[in-house]
Design a protein around this motif. Structure first.
Motif, PDB file in Angstrom:
ATOM      1  N   SER A   1      58.880  33.384  41.094  1.00 34.84           N
ATOM      2  CA  SER A   1      58.172  32.180  41.520  1.00 34.84           C
ATOM      3  C   SER A   1      57.185  31.645  40.468  1.00 34.84           C
ATOM      4  O   SER A   1      56.795  30.498  40.524  1.00 34.84           O
ATOM      5  CB  SER A   1      57.439  32.440  42.837  1.00 34.84           C
ATOM      6  N   GLU A   2      56.785  32.460  39.530  1.00 36.79           N
ATOM      7  CA  GLU A   2      55.837  32.033  38.490  1.00 36.79           C
ATOM      8  C   GLU A   2      56.343  32.484  37.120  1.00 36.79           C
ATOM      9  O   GLU A   2      57.360  33.155  37.011  1.00 36.79           O
ATOM     10  CB  GLU A   2      54.448  32.622  38.760  1.00 36.79           C
TER      11      GLU A   2
ATOM     12  N   LYS B   1      44.304  36.589  30.480  1.00 37.98           N
ATOM     13  CA  LYS B   1      44.198  35.141  30.694  1.00 37.98           C
ATOM     14  C   LYS B   1      44.713  34.363  29.497  1.00 37.98           C
ATOM     15  O   LYS B   1      45.355  33.324  29.665  1.00 37.98           O
ATOM     16  CB  LYS B   1      42.748  34.763  30.994  1.00 37.98           C
TER      17      LYS B   1
ATOM     18  N   ASP C   1      49.605  39.232  45.711  1.00 32.60           N
ATOM     19  CA  ASP C   1      50.546  38.439  46.483  1.00 32.60           C
ATOM     20  C   ASP C   1      51.433  39.357  47.326  1.00 32.60           C
ATOM     21  O   ASP C   1      51.872  38.984  48.408  1.00 32.60           O
ATOM     22  CB  ASP C   1      51.417  37.598  45.543  1.00 32.60           C
TER      23      ASP C   1
ATOM     24  N   VAL D   1      52.136  35.968  39.419  1.00 35.63           N
ATOM     25  CA  VAL D   1      52.385  36.686  40.669  1.00 35.63           C
ATOM     26  C   VAL D   1      51.757  38.058  40.508  1.00 35.63           C
ATOM     27  O   VAL D   1      51.968  38.722  39.487  1.00 35.63           O
ATOM     28  CB  VAL D   1      53.899  36.846  40.943  1.00 35.63           C
TER      29      VAL D   1
ATOM     30  N   ASN E   1      43.558  36.547  40.296  1.00 35.95           N
ATOM     31  CA  ASN E   1      44.325  35.969  41.402  1.00 35.95           C
ATOM     32  C   ASN E   1      44.188  34.455  41.462  1.00 35.95           C
ATOM     33  O   ASN E   1      45.020  33.780  42.048  1.00 35.95           O
ATOM     34  CB  ASN E   1      43.882  36.602  42.723  1.00 35.95           C
ATOM     35  N   LYS E   2      43.164  33.906  40.827  1.00 36.65           N
ATOM     36  CA  LYS E   2      42.942  32.456  40.833  1.00 36.65           C
ATOM     37  C   LYS E   2      43.919  31.716  39.914  1.00 36.65           C
ATOM     38  O   LYS E   2      43.987  30.503  39.948  1.00 36.65           O
ATOM     39  CB  LYS E   2      41.507  32.148  40.397  1.00 36.65           C
ATOM     40  N   ASN E   3      44.660  32.445  39.097  1.00 29.44           N
ATOM     41  CA  ASN E   3      45.608  31.835  38.166  1.00 29.44           C
ATOM     42  C   ASN E   3      46.919  31.554  38.886  1.00 29.44           C
ATOM     43  O   ASN E   3      47.521  32.448  39.468  1.00 29.44           O
ATOM     44  CB  ASN E   3      45.855  32.763  36.968  1.00 29.44           C
ATOM     45  N   TYR E   4      47.366  30.332  38.820  1.00 28.95           N
ATOM     46  CA  TYR E   4      48.570  29.939  39.545  1.00 28.95           C
ATOM     47  C   TYR E   4      49.837  30.216  38.758  1.00 28.95           C
ATOM     48  O   TYR E   4      50.921  29.952  39.225  1.00 28.95           O
ATOM     49  CB  TYR E   4      48.482  28.460  39.921  1.00 28.95           C
ATOM     50  N   ASN E   5      49.709  30.731  37.576  1.00 26.96           N
ATOM     51  CA  ASN E   5      50.853  31.011  36.720  1.00 26.96           C
ATOM     52  C   ASN E   5      51.255  32.484  36.806  1.00 26.96           C
ATOM     53  O   ASN E   5      51.996  32.973  35.973  1.00 26.96           O
ATOM     54  CB  ASN E   5      50.461  30.657  35.281  1.00 26.96           C
TER      55      ASN E   5
ATOM     56  N   THR F   1      54.251  38.056  35.872  1.00 24.71           N
ATOM     57  CA  THR F   1      53.928  38.959  36.966  1.00 24.71           C
ATOM     58  C   THR F   1      52.990  40.020  36.437  1.00 24.71           C
ATOM     59  O   THR F   1      53.191  40.544  35.333  1.00 24.71           O
ATOM     60  CB  THR F   1      55.192  39.639  37.543  1.00 24.71           C
TER      61      THR F   1
ATOM     62  N   LYS G   1      48.096  31.781  29.680  1.00 27.61           N
ATOM     63  CA  LYS G   1      47.857  30.342  29.480  1.00 27.61           C
ATOM     64  C   LYS G   1      48.752  29.773  28.392  1.00 27.61           C
ATOM     65  O   LYS G   1      48.881  28.560  28.280  1.00 27.61           O
ATOM     66  CB  LYS G   1      46.397  30.100  29.114  1.00 27.61           C
TER      67      LYS G   1
END
Length: 176
Positions: free
Chosen positions: A64-65, A171, A122, A97, A91-95, A68, A175
């Motif tokens: 999904s991302e 991070k 998740d 799992v 966990n705030k990173n949407y990229n 992982t 990114k």
């Protein structure tokens, strides 16, 4: 007299064999490095969800991302408690799992740990016998793997708790 000499030679040979065996063991490089696991492919694995008891298949949830993060943890592990705030930040990173592998833990203690400290994951997979962690190549808890989902490549393995330096590195990788 010959029997005494023969016994002496046998005992001396045995002592020399043990001595040289131990000497070779001392000279062997036992340094563990994560270098050999990096850039290797993570094999698919599955486990049972901590809360729903449903089967979770890594290859299905990781797609999904782009990345992982697999974190092996336990409620009885003090360094795991220390790193938990950094995992909540990730966990705030949407990229990303995040999969938690709950290692050799009591189910109620694991749930209490997550309830009290927050849930950064998740998915949480139960690993009460430690087989999943062993197959991943873990030596203990906490250990964390960062995987590129497009090809299941292990980009990094972090031994020990996630700290500020490791958090910044993760991070920066996700990114890109």
């Amino acid at each position: 007299m010959i029997k005494k000499k023969l016994n002496f030679l046998i005992i001396l040979s045995l002592i020399l064999f043990v001595f040289f065996s131990l000497l070779l063991g001392l000279n062997k490089n036992n340094y563990y490095s994560t270098e050999k696991i990096m850039n290797s492919k993570l094999e698919n694995f599955q486990g049972v969800d901590l809360y729903s008891n449903k089967n979770i298949n890594f290859s299905e949830v990781s797609r999904s991302e782009n990345f992982t993060l697999i974190n092996i943890w336990a409620s009885w592990c003090l360094p795991c408690k220390k790193e938990h705030a950094f995992l909540l930040d990730l966990n705030k990173n949407y990229n990303l799992v995040m999969i938690g592998i709950n290692y050799k833990d009591n189910i109620e203690n694991a749930k209490s740990f997550i309830l009290n400290l927050g849930n950064p994951y998740d998915f949480i997979i139960k690993d009460y016998k430690g087989f999943i962690a062993i197959e991943l190549g873990a030596y203990g808890v906490p250990e964390t793997y960062l995987i590129r989902n497009s090809n299941n490549e292990i980009l990094k393995k972090y031994i020990g708790p996630i700290n500020e330096k490791k958090l910044k590195e993760i991070k920066s990788i996700i990114k890109k």
